[in-house]
Write a protein that holds these residues in place. Structure first.
Motif, PDB file in Angstrom:
ATOM      1  N   ALA A  35      13.283   5.153  -8.167  1.00 38.63           N
ATOM      2  CA  ALA A  35      12.311   4.253  -8.582  1.00 38.63           C
ATOM      3  C   ALA A  35      11.570   3.614  -7.505  1.00 38.63           C
ATOM      4  O   ALA A  35      12.035   3.730  -6.431  1.00 38.63           O
ATOM      5  CB  ALA A  35      12.735   3.143  -9.182  1.00 38.63           C
ATOM      6  N   ILE A  36      10.259   3.868  -7.699  1.00 45.91           N
ATOM      7  CA  ILE A  36       9.378   3.325  -6.617  1.00 45.91           C
ATOM      8  C   ILE A  36       8.335   2.390  -7.208  1.00 45.91           C
ATOM      9  O   ILE A  36       8.080   2.497  -8.265  1.00 45.91           O
ATOM     10  CB  ILE A  36       8.469   4.806  -5.974  1.00 45.91           C
ATOM     11  N   ARG A  37       7.340   1.980  -6.148  1.00 41.41           N
ATOM     12  CA  ARG A  37       6.365   0.932  -6.620  1.00 41.41           C
ATOM     13  C   ARG A  37       4.981   1.699  -5.917  1.00 41.41           C
ATOM     14  O   ARG A  37       5.175   1.848  -4.764  1.00 41.41           O
ATOM     15  CB  ARG A  37       6.417  -0.550  -5.948  1.00 41.41           C
ATOM     16  N   THR A  38       4.108   1.784  -6.751  1.00 39.46           N
ATOM     17  CA  THR A  38       2.800   2.533  -6.067  1.00 39.46           C
ATOM     18  C   THR A  38       1.567   1.310  -6.400  1.00 39.46           C
ATOM     19  O   THR A  38       1.453   0.859  -7.403  1.00 39.46           O
ATOM     20  CB  THR A  38       2.648   3.544  -6.995  1.00 39.46           C
ATOM     21  N   LEU A  39       0.663   1.293  -5.288  1.00 37.73           N
ATOM     22  CA  LEU A  39      -0.055   0.320  -5.162  1.00 37.73           C
ATOM     23  C   LEU A  39      -1.349   1.097  -5.958  1.00 37.73           C
ATOM     24  O   LEU A  39      -1.693   2.199  -5.611  1.00 37.73           O
ATOM     25  CB  LEU A  39      -0.617   0.150  -3.689  1.00 37.73           C
ATOM     26  N   VAL A  40      -1.899   0.285  -7.021  1.00 44.07           N
ATOM     27  CA  VAL A  40      -3.062   0.848  -7.801  1.00 44.07           C
ATOM     28  C   VAL A  40      -4.288   0.153  -7.607  1.00 44.07           C
ATOM     29  O   VAL A  40      -5.394   0.572  -7.516  1.00 44.07           O
ATOM     30  CB  VAL A  40      -2.896   0.953  -9.238  1.00 44.07           C
ATOM     31  N   THR A  41      -4.209  -1.223  -7.022  1.00 38.51           N
ATOM     32  CA  THR A  41      -5.289  -1.957  -6.875  1.00 38.51           C
ATOM     33  C   THR A  41      -5.038  -2.660  -5.568  1.00 38.51           C
ATOM     34  O   THR A  41      -4.045  -3.583  -5.351  1.00 38.51           O
ATOM     35  CB  THR A  41      -5.657  -3.023  -8.131  1.00 38.51           C
ATOM     36  N   GLU A  42      -5.697  -2.469  -4.429  1.00 43.17           N
ATOM     37  CA  GLU A  42      -5.408  -3.236  -3.036  1.00 43.17           C
ATOM     38  C   GLU A  42      -6.497  -4.444  -2.965  1.00 43.17           C
ATOM     39  O   GLU A  42      -7.730  -4.110  -3.168  1.00 43.17           O
ATOM     40  CB  GLU A  42      -5.658  -2.266  -1.923  1.00 43.17           C
TER      41      GLU A  42
END
Length: 127
Positions: A35-42
């Motif tokens: 499981a990972i967390r991905t940045l979509v809006t910085e």
């Protein structure tokens, strides 16, 4: 240099963490299936300071359940973009405390406003 400018420079000099703030989504690493967390809006990436307002865990009794909590705060330089309530904060580096690296928080409210030395946001720790 005005007193406020000097205070802001001093506050920024105390910012020992590097943070990444924005909207993240959950996903799965295709190679490891972790499981990972991905940045979509910085919203912001850069200097920051994570500070726990107290070293003492406070207890409260809610519906006959004892809950312990600490209140962390995030400081980022004045002039940084506005961070929204609910945005996620990830500590990517720290010169002061390596145990902060990798910790995740959500922003729990608006920053202090006016003639402040930094933008201070209340946080809730996720990990």
């Amino acid at each position: 240099m005005s007193v406020l400018e000097a205070g802001r420079a001093r506050a920024e000099a105390r910012m020992t963490e590097t943070v990444q703030i924005g909207i993240f989504v959950s996903g799965t690493d295709p190679d490891t299936l972790d499981a990972i967390r991905t940045l979509v809006t910085e919203r912001y990436a850069g200097l920051g300071r994570i500070k726990y307002e107290t070293l003492t865990v406070s207890d409260s009794d809610t519906s006959s359940q004892t809950v312990g909590s600490q209140t962390p705060m995030l400081s980022i330089p004045t002039g940084s973009p506005l961070i929204n309530e609910g945005d996620e904060v990830v500590v990517t580096a720290s010169r002061a405390d390596h145990l902060l690296i990798g910790r995740r928080y959500t922003v729990e409210g608006a920053p202090q406003s006016g003639q402040t030395t930094s933008h201070r946001y209340p946080l809730k720790e996720l990990s």
